[in-house]
Motif scaffolding. Structure first.
Motif, PDB file in Angstrom:
ATOM      1  N   ILE A 679       0.865  -1.179   0.000  1.00  0.00           N
ATOM      2  CA  ILE A 679       0.000   0.000   0.000  1.00  0.00           C
ATOM      3  C   ILE A 679       0.900   1.228   0.000  1.00  0.00           C
ATOM      4  O   ILE A 679       1.691   1.422   0.923  1.00  0.00           O
ATOM      5  CB  ILE A 679      -0.929  -0.004   1.222  1.00  0.00           C
ATOM      6  CG1 ILE A 679      -1.841  -1.242   1.197  1.00  0.00           C
ATOM      7  CG2 ILE A 679      -1.761   1.268   1.268  1.00  0.00           C
ATOM      8  CD1 ILE A 679      -2.702  -1.374   2.434  1.00  0.00           C
ATOM      9  N   VAL A 680       0.778   2.017  -1.029  1.00  0.00           N
ATOM     10  CA  VAL A 680       1.626   3.199  -1.177  1.00  0.00           C
ATOM     11  C   VAL A 680       0.773   4.441  -0.958  1.00  0.00           C
ATOM     12  O   VAL A 680      -0.263   4.620  -1.620  1.00  0.00           O
ATOM     13  CB  VAL A 680       2.300   3.238  -2.564  1.00  0.00           C
ATOM     14  CG1 VAL A 680       3.184   4.470  -2.685  1.00  0.00           C
ATOM     15  CG2 VAL A 680       3.119   1.962  -2.790  1.00  0.00           C
ATOM     16  N   LEU A 681       1.189   5.275  -0.025  1.00  0.00           N
ATOM     17  CA  LEU A 681       0.454   6.494   0.304  1.00  0.00           C
ATOM     18  C   LEU A 681       1.293   7.710  -0.050  1.00  0.00           C
ATOM     19  O   LEU A 681       2.519   7.699   0.104  1.00  0.00           O
ATOM     20  CB  LEU A 681       0.110   6.528   1.793  1.00  0.00           C
ATOM     21  CG  LEU A 681      -0.726   5.354   2.330  1.00  0.00           C
ATOM     22  CD1 LEU A 681      -0.966   5.530   3.817  1.00  0.00           C
ATOM     23  CD2 LEU A 681      -2.050   5.242   1.587  1.00  0.00           C
ATOM     24  N   GLU A 682       0.593   8.730  -0.513  1.00  0.00           N
ATOM     25  CA  GLU A 682       1.261   9.983  -0.832  1.00  0.00           C
ATOM     26  C   GLU A 682       1.581  10.745   0.463  1.00  0.00           C
ATOM     27  O   GLU A 682       1.024  10.430   1.532  1.00  0.00           O
ATOM     28  CB  GLU A 682       0.375  10.832  -1.751  1.00  0.00           C
ATOM     29  CG  GLU A 682       0.095  10.176  -3.089  1.00  0.00           C
ATOM     30  CD  GLU A 682       1.367   9.886  -3.873  1.00  0.00           C
ATOM     31  OE1 GLU A 682       2.325  10.684  -3.779  1.00  0.00           O
ATOM     32  OE2 GLU A 682       1.413   8.850  -4.561  1.00  0.00           O
ATOM     33  N   PRO A 683       2.442  11.744   0.381  1.00  0.00           N
ATOM     34  CA  PRO A 683       2.823  12.458   1.616  1.00  0.00           C
ATOM     35  C   PRO A 683       1.644  13.067   2.365  1.00  0.00           C
ATOM     36  O   PRO A 683       1.623  13.058   3.591  1.00  0.00           O
ATOM     37  CB  PRO A 683       3.784  13.537   1.109  1.00  0.00           C
ATOM     38  CG  PRO A 683       4.312  13.012  -0.182  1.00  0.00           C
ATOM     39  CD  PRO A 683       3.211  12.204  -0.791  1.00  0.00           C
ATOM     40  N   ASP A 684       0.652  13.575   1.634  1.00  0.00           N
ATOM     41  CA  ASP A 684      -0.486  14.205   2.306  1.00  0.00           C
ATOM     42  C   ASP A 684      -1.508  13.181   2.785  1.00  0.00           C
ATOM     43  O   ASP A 684      -2.554  13.558   3.309  1.00  0.00           O
ATOM     44  CB  ASP A 684      -1.154  15.223   1.373  1.00  0.00           C
ATOM     45  CG  ASP A 684      -1.662  14.579   0.093  1.00  0.00           C
ATOM     46  OD1 ASP A 684      -1.259  13.439  -0.202  1.00  0.00           O
ATOM     47  OD2 ASP A 684      -2.468  15.219  -0.615  1.00  0.00           O
ATOM     48  N   GLU A 685      -1.232  11.881   2.600  1.00  0.00           N
ATOM     49  CA  GLU A 685      -2.119  10.826   3.068  1.00  0.00           C
ATOM     50  C   GLU A 685      -1.575  10.161   4.329  1.00  0.00           C
ATOM     51  O   GLU A 685      -1.941   9.035   4.650  1.00  0.00           O
ATOM     52  CB  GLU A 685      -2.305   9.766   1.975  1.00  0.00           C
ATOM     53  CG  GLU A 685      -2.985  10.272   0.727  1.00  0.00           C
ATOM     54  CD  GLU A 685      -3.097   9.217  -0.361  1.00  0.00           C
ATOM     55  OE1 GLU A 685      -4.036   9.305  -1.166  1.00  0.00           O
ATOM     56  OE2 GLU A 685      -2.240   8.306  -0.402  1.00  0.00           O
ATOM     57  N   ASN A 686      -0.736  10.859   5.034  1.00  0.00           N
ATOM     58  CA  ASN A 686      -0.051  10.285   6.184  1.00  0.00           C
ATOM     59  C   ASN A 686      -0.945  10.262   7.431  1.00  0.00           C
ATOM     60  O   ASN A 686      -0.584  10.765   8.492  1.00  0.00           O
ATOM     61  CB  ASN A 686       1.236  11.058   6.462  1.00  0.00           C
ATOM     62  CG  ASN A 686       2.127  10.327   7.440  1.00  0.00           C
ATOM     63  OD1 ASN A 686       1.815   9.222   7.864  1.00  0.00           O
ATOM     64  ND2 ASN A 686       3.233  10.947   7.800  1.00  0.00           N
ATOM     65  N   SER A 687      -2.138   9.703   7.277  1.00  0.00           N
ATOM     66  CA  SER A 687      -3.045   9.443   8.397  1.00  0.00           C
ATOM     67  C   SER A 687      -3.890   8.260   7.981  1.00  0.00           C
ATOM     68  O   SER A 687      -4.824   8.392   7.204  1.00  0.00           O
ATOM     69  CB  SER A 687      -3.927  10.661   8.704  1.00  0.00           C
ATOM     70  OG  SER A 687      -4.837  10.367   9.744  1.00  0.00           O
ATOM     71  N   VAL A 688      -3.544   7.068   8.485  1.00  0.00           N
ATOM     72  CA  VAL A 688      -4.136   5.838   7.973  1.00  0.00           C
ATOM     73  C   VAL A 688      -4.665   5.000   9.124  1.00  0.00           C
ATOM     74  O   VAL A 688      -4.097   4.964  10.214  1.00  0.00           O
ATOM     75  CB  VAL A 688      -3.093   5.050   7.139  1.00  0.00           C
ATOM     76  CG1 VAL A 688      -1.879   4.709   7.976  1.00  0.00           C
ATOM     77  CG2 VAL A 688      -3.698   3.805   6.542  1.00  0.00           C
ATOM     78  N   ASN A 689      -5.788   4.340   8.876  1.00  0.00           N
ATOM     79  CA  ASN A 689      -6.455   3.492   9.863  1.00  0.00           C
ATOM     80  C   ASN A 689      -6.699   2.123   9.242  1.00  0.00           C
ATOM     81  O   ASN A 689      -7.237   2.020   8.139  1.00  0.00           O
ATOM     82  CB  ASN A 689      -7.776   4.128  10.314  1.00  0.00           C
ATOM     83  CG  ASN A 689      -8.538   3.231  11.280  1.00  0.00           C
ATOM     84  OD1 ASN A 689      -9.242   2.317  10.861  1.00  0.00           O
ATOM     85  ND2 ASN A 689      -8.441   3.502  12.553  1.00  0.00           N
ATOM     86  N   PHE A 690      -6.290   1.068   9.964  1.00  0.00           N
ATOM     87  CA  PHE A 690      -6.479  -0.303   9.496  1.00  0.00           C
ATOM     88  C   PHE A 690      -7.517  -0.986  10.387  1.00  0.00           C
ATOM     89  O   PHE A 690      -7.435  -0.910  11.616  1.00  0.00           O
ATOM     90  CB  PHE A 690      -5.171  -1.088   9.543  1.00  0.00           C
ATOM     91  CG  PHE A 690      -4.112  -0.571   8.605  1.00  0.00           C
ATOM     92  CD1 PHE A 690      -4.092  -0.962   7.281  1.00  0.00           C
ATOM     93  CD2 PHE A 690      -3.151   0.308   9.061  1.00  0.00           C
ATOM     94  CE1 PHE A 690      -3.117  -0.489   6.429  1.00  0.00           C
ATOM     95  CE2 PHE A 690      -2.166   0.785   8.210  1.00  0.00           C
ATOM     96  CZ  PHE A 690      -2.164   0.392   6.883  1.00  0.00           C
ATOM     97  N   SER A 691      -8.465  -1.685   9.752  1.00  0.00           N
ATOM     98  CA  SER A 691      -9.434  -2.504  10.475  1.00  0.00           C
ATOM     99  C   SER A 691      -9.223  -3.951  10.059  1.00  0.00           C
ATOM    100  O   SER A 691      -9.027  -4.228   8.871  1.00  0.00           O
ATOM    101  CB  SER A 691     -10.864  -2.068  10.165  1.00  0.00           C
ATOM    102  OG  SER A 691     -11.101  -0.755  10.604  1.00  0.00           O
TER     103      SER A 691
END
Length: 1009
Positions: A679-691
């Motif tokens: 899973i690759v996230l951009e710099p402004d997506e640096n807030s992630v929640n996993f369920s």
């Protein structure tokens, strides 16, 4: 058997067996739990184990915690959902048509549109979507059955010949595939199967059946296959239909459904593990036992008129999912090793609690009740018989079999069974010794003495033959036993020792030799040890003669000598509850004990604890009655119910829980990506929640989770029952998220969930950007340095040139001055009649003038010529001053030194200064020494005089001081190129610290001049 005769017999059997209503534990899921609608039309699971639910508003996915809606589908009645061989989902939604859902991205693609605008009614609807094992999707409308070839993206249509009731061809149908991969079409015109070779539908039940005996008018809904291979089909107003694909015979069961439409049927198991057919109707759910041919209508549904629309058997988890117009009902049937027995309502006034269980011989049991008396239960025959107390309403604390006779210890006295009357009579011969009527326990010891425990008055021992009390201890010791306490239970161990459980002073045993009661915590062997709790609820004798203790706070095992060997309490073990009410030890050494939160199974060897709750099939998590029937059966008493536990089945290995990624949220928005890939996230997506989920669909309290973020966390972090983990402001790099699950038995998932995560840095934080900035800065620095070097070089060149011009100007000033002084000397010689000396002086002077004139044409001269000119000058000055001073030139014979190019006037000002200001004012010997040598590519030149020194008298500014200043300027320019270039003026002193002359030291670089 023809349908008519079967219905009559079936009705009679059903009517006679209605008394034993099945006991099902159901969970209800509705919009309160997050479903988009309570109107459920279809149920299915995908290949990963998620449950998909088609509702009247939308399709959603259930992971055991949350309902995930596919917003891209928006509103729409969903009538079918299924998966292909790859795991992608296919569904039929009335606002779209046939749609595919990507298993990884959840992207919805419409394959066949519902078109309501044209004249073709055959493409208005595509419903009841189902994908078979050949990756063919089947749908229906009101005019035909259609097959959509997924690979070829082609739609095929099949129509029927016969009309339905009323004359119209009404071909609404559903589909299912049996274990032989035969596709069945359950139509409102009849039952069909698909002939793949001939690519046609074949009717086996209905007006167009290929078998003449099966040509009947019948309207069918949904079907399924049981373990024997028979098909069970809902027949609407016709009832429940059973069809055998082997002999093509069918049976129609209308009895019991005279006022109901049968919608669907599914084989499952009842609470005791017996095969049963669940029948869904437009009014509720019924259970049919094929073996006994008995029907039960479940009041949970029929009392509310709940319409059943679909059922799905989740074999992996042992759950039957029932879709209705009031949400989903979940029935967990896989409770291996647990049977439930209900006390019939016509035997005793219910509700009644089974408080005590004791064997009655021949495999039968006495059941102590919370009221009404005692039940005699014959499990083999399923027969219960009530033995009342007469008019007494007593709460049974314990039933004991003493000398082959049942004794019941209650809050209203002690009762014994009367075999003649079948009733329990008061036992006055024992209770007359007590004033209080609340009795807790009793036993007959190995010596034939009867021990009776009263709540407030403690222990008494009775001789059964005479009925008289035996005084085995002093009265004060008996009172001390129940001081601020009361007796809960008694047991005798094989060594003849009597053990007494109290609340709240712990466990005692009777020391008959000393006629006293000993608290085991006072034994030296138990120093530093403790029971699970001081208030003991029950004690049992283990096979090895040890005493098992269940108390408030935990359980313990006590050796026959009173030493505490093992304990599980709330401080040292993972107990679900502190109230431990009963206990037993199985042959494998494990302790089984009941609490208010289920049954615990503790292994003293590994210290591991498993848990049995209503999830595993217990009727309740708080059993009261408790009896261990060695070697492999445990009986638990509840309100109106008894659980019979198979120790061997329940004590086996527990399956390791699986774990799956349920969803990913980035900045509060769900994203769907292949969990198997990074899973690759951009710099402004640096807030992630996993369920995540275990997909066992158990309550949240039964599953625990832990995680480790490799690259960020060094240790595993426990989440408890929480099934989500969030990260924010993680540094930009790659991570690996590992997640483990633990079930209620303490078993950890074999393989953790692995999620690879990469957070891309901002461009300004990348190595490329940093290298680019570094190169740019380095380039600027180099450019600035080069510019600076060029500037300094140019400035030094200009400074040196200006200095040389100044020296040349000085030289032009010095020449006339020097000439004037020299001519004055010649005049002096002539006036003093020293013509010969004047002629010599004039000759040397003319030679010096000629050299100076020649040197003035050059900016640089060789060091040899400079020294020659300097020698001539010093000789003239010595001649002029009547040879008052001596001089020495010590010049190293070195070609490099002599060929070095230097400014002509570099040394002359200091030599002139040494003569005029150093030597001339002095009295006595006057010496001047000029030395030069080559050292490390530098000319080291010294001018030393033994004159009066620089501090002898103040000097006026003149051409000499300006000459020295110009010379210093040359050296400043040279120092910019060579740090060793310098000129020093050193004052010399004699032993008495008086001025003894001056030393001028010059270090002149050769290459940079």
């Amino acid at each position: 058997m023809r349908p008519t005769g079967f219905l009559t017999l079936f009705f009679l059997l059903t009517w006679n067996a209605r008394a034993q209503m099945p006991i099902l534990t159901l969970e209800h899921l509705t919009t309160k739990e997050g479903m988009p609608s309570n109107d459920v039309w279809c149920l299915n699971k995908d290949r990963r184990g998620f449950l998909w639910i088609g509702t009247g508003r939308n399709l959603c996915r259930y992971d055991g915690y949350n309902f995930l809606r596919l917003d891209s589908l928006q509103l729409g009645y969903c009538s079918g959902v299924s998966t292909d061989s790859k795991g992608d989902l296919y569904t039929s939604v009335d606002t779209r048509g046939i749609a595919r859902i990507d298993r990884n991205t959840m992207e919805v693609t419409t394959l066949v549109h519902n078109n309501y605008d044209d004249q073709d009614t055959g493409n208005d609807l595509h419903e009841q979507g189902m994908v078979d094992s050949y990756d063919q999707m089947w749908v229906c409308d009101y005019t035909s059955v259609q097959r959509y070839d997924i690979a070829r993206k082609k739609l095929h249509r099949y129509t029927f010949k016969g009309p339905a009731n009323g004359g119209d061809v009404y071909q609404y149908a559903s589909f299912f595939e049996d274990r032989q991969r035969v596709l069945w079409i359950v139509s409102e015109l009849g039952l069909y199967y698909y002939d793949r070779r001939a690519d046609r539908l074949v009717c086996v039940l209905g007006q167009d059946a290929i078998y003449p005996e099966n040509r009947i008018h019948i309207r069918l809904s949904r079907g399924s296959q049981d373990a024997a291979g028979d098909l069970w089909i809902g027949g609407y107003e016709y009832g429940l239909v059973k069809y055998s694909p082997v002999n093509h015979r069918f049976e129609v069961r209308k009895a019991g459904f005279e006022h109901n439409n049968v919608v669907c049927a599914r084989e499952s198991w009842d609470e005791n593990g017996r095969r049963v057919i669940f029948v869904g109707t437009n009014d509720g759910v019924s259970l049919y036992h094929p073996g006994s041919q008995v029907f039960y209508h479940l009041p949970e549904f029929y009392n509310r008129g709940i319409r059943v629309k679909d059922m799905y058997d989740d074999k992996a988890n042992g759950i039957l999912w029932i879709g209705t117009n009031e949400g989903i009902f979940k029935y967990r049937y896989r409770n291996a090793g647990i049977r439930t027995v209900a006390i019939p309502a016509d035997v005793v006034r219910r509700p009644v609690q089974v408080t005590s269980i004791q064997p009655a011989g021949d495999g039968n049991y006495w059941l102590g009740l919370s009221h009404s008396g005692v039940l005699h239960w014959k499990p083999a025959e399923g027969v219960f018989k009530l033995h009342p107390y007469g008019q007494e309403e007593a709460f049974v604390d314990k039933v004991r079999v003493i000398d082959n006779q049942a004794y019941v210890f209650t809050d209203k006295g002690v009762f014994t069974g009367n075999n003649a009357s079948g009733r329990f009579e008061p036992w006055y011969s024992g209770t007359k010794l007590f004033r209080n009527t609340d009795f807790r326990d009793g036993l007959l010891d190995k010596k034939g003495r009867l021990w009776i425990a009263n709540l407030n008055e403690g222990l008494k021992v009775i001789d059964p033959a005479t009925g008289r009390e035996l005084h085995l201890w002093e009265t004060v010791k008996g009172r001390k036993l129940v001081n601020q306490s009361y007796i809960k239970a008694m047991r005798e161990t094989p060594d003849g020792r009597i053990w007494i459980a109290t609340c709240s002073r712990g466990l005692f045993f009777y020391d008959e030799q000393n006629a006293t009661f000993i608290n085991i915590e006072d034994l030296p062997a138990n120093k530093g040890r403790r029971l699970g709790g001081e208030c003991i609820n029950a004690i049992q004798v283990a096979p090895d003669g040890a005493v098992l203790v269940a108390s408030w706070g935990g359980v313990s095992k006590v050796a026959p000598d009173g030493r505490i060997t093992d304990s599980f309490d709330f401080q040292s073990a993972s107990l679900k509850d502190t109230y431990c009410s009963n206990i037993a030890e199985t042959p494998d050494g494990r302790l089984w004990f009941s609490t208010n939160e289920g049954v615990h199974i503790a292994d003293p060897k590994t210290r591991a604890i498993r848990y049995l709750t209503t999830i595993e099939g217990l009727r309740s998590n708080a059993p009261v009655g408790f009896y261990y029937h060695s070697p492999g059966e445990l009986l638990l008493g509840y309100v109106n119910m008894i659980n019979v536990l198979d120790i061997d089945l329940l004590g086996g290995n527990v399956r390791s829980p699986r774990i799956a990624l349920a969803s990913v949220e980035v900045k509060g928005k769900k994203v769907f990506r292949n969990a198997g890939r990074e899973i690759v996230l951009e710099p402004d997506e640096n807030s992630v929640n996993f369920s995540f989920t275990t997909l066992n669909f158990e309550p949240a309290s039964q599953n625990a989770y832990s995680y480790q973020l490799e690259g960020y966390d060094k240790h595993w972090i426990d989440l408890g029952n929480a099934h989500t983990v969030s990260f924010a402001n993680l540094p930009a790099r790659s991570y690996t998220l590992l997640v483990r699950s633990t079930n209620a038995s303490g078993v950890v998932s074999k393989d953790p969930l692995v999620v690879r995560l990469t957070i891309r840095p901002y461009f300004t934080s990348t190595w490329f950007f940093r290298v680019l900035i570094g190169l740019t800065i380095a380039g600027l620095i180099v450019a600035m340095m080069r510019w600076r070097v060029r500037t300094l070089h140019e400035r030094d060149r200009l400074d040196l040139q200006i200095t040389e011009w100044k020296l040349k100007a000085l030289q032009s000033q010095m020449n006339p001055h020097f000439l004037f002084n020299s001519l004055n000397s010649v005049q002096n010689y002539l006036l003093t009649n020293r013509g010969v000396e004047g002629a010599k002086y004039l000759s040397k002077f003319s030679k010096l003038v000629r050299q100076i004139m020649e040197n003035s044409n050059y900016q640089y001269l060789s060091f040899e010529k400079i020294i020659d000119t300097l020698k001539l000058y010093v000789e003239i000055e010595s001649f002029r001053f009547n040879h008052e001073f001596t001089y020495v030139f010590d010049i190293e014979e070195n070609d490099v030194l002599l060929d070095a190019q230097l400014p002509p006037m570099l040394l002359q000002p200091y030599v002139e200064n040494a003569i005029w200001h150093g030597l001339m004012p002095k009295e006595g010997d006057k010496n001047l020494t000029i030395r030069a040598l080559l050292k490390d590519r530098h000319i080291v030149c010294t001018i030393q005089d033994n004159g009066v020194g620089r501090d002898f008298s103040p000097r006026t500014e003149g051409h000499i001081s300006r000459g020295q200043e110009m010379t210093r300027g040359i050296f400043e320019a040279l120092r910019q190129k060579d740090s060793e270039a310098k000129i020093e003026l050193i004052d010399l002193f004699d032993n008495e610290k008086k001025p003894a002359g001056t030393l001028v030291k010059m270090i002149i670089p050769i290459e940079n001049v």
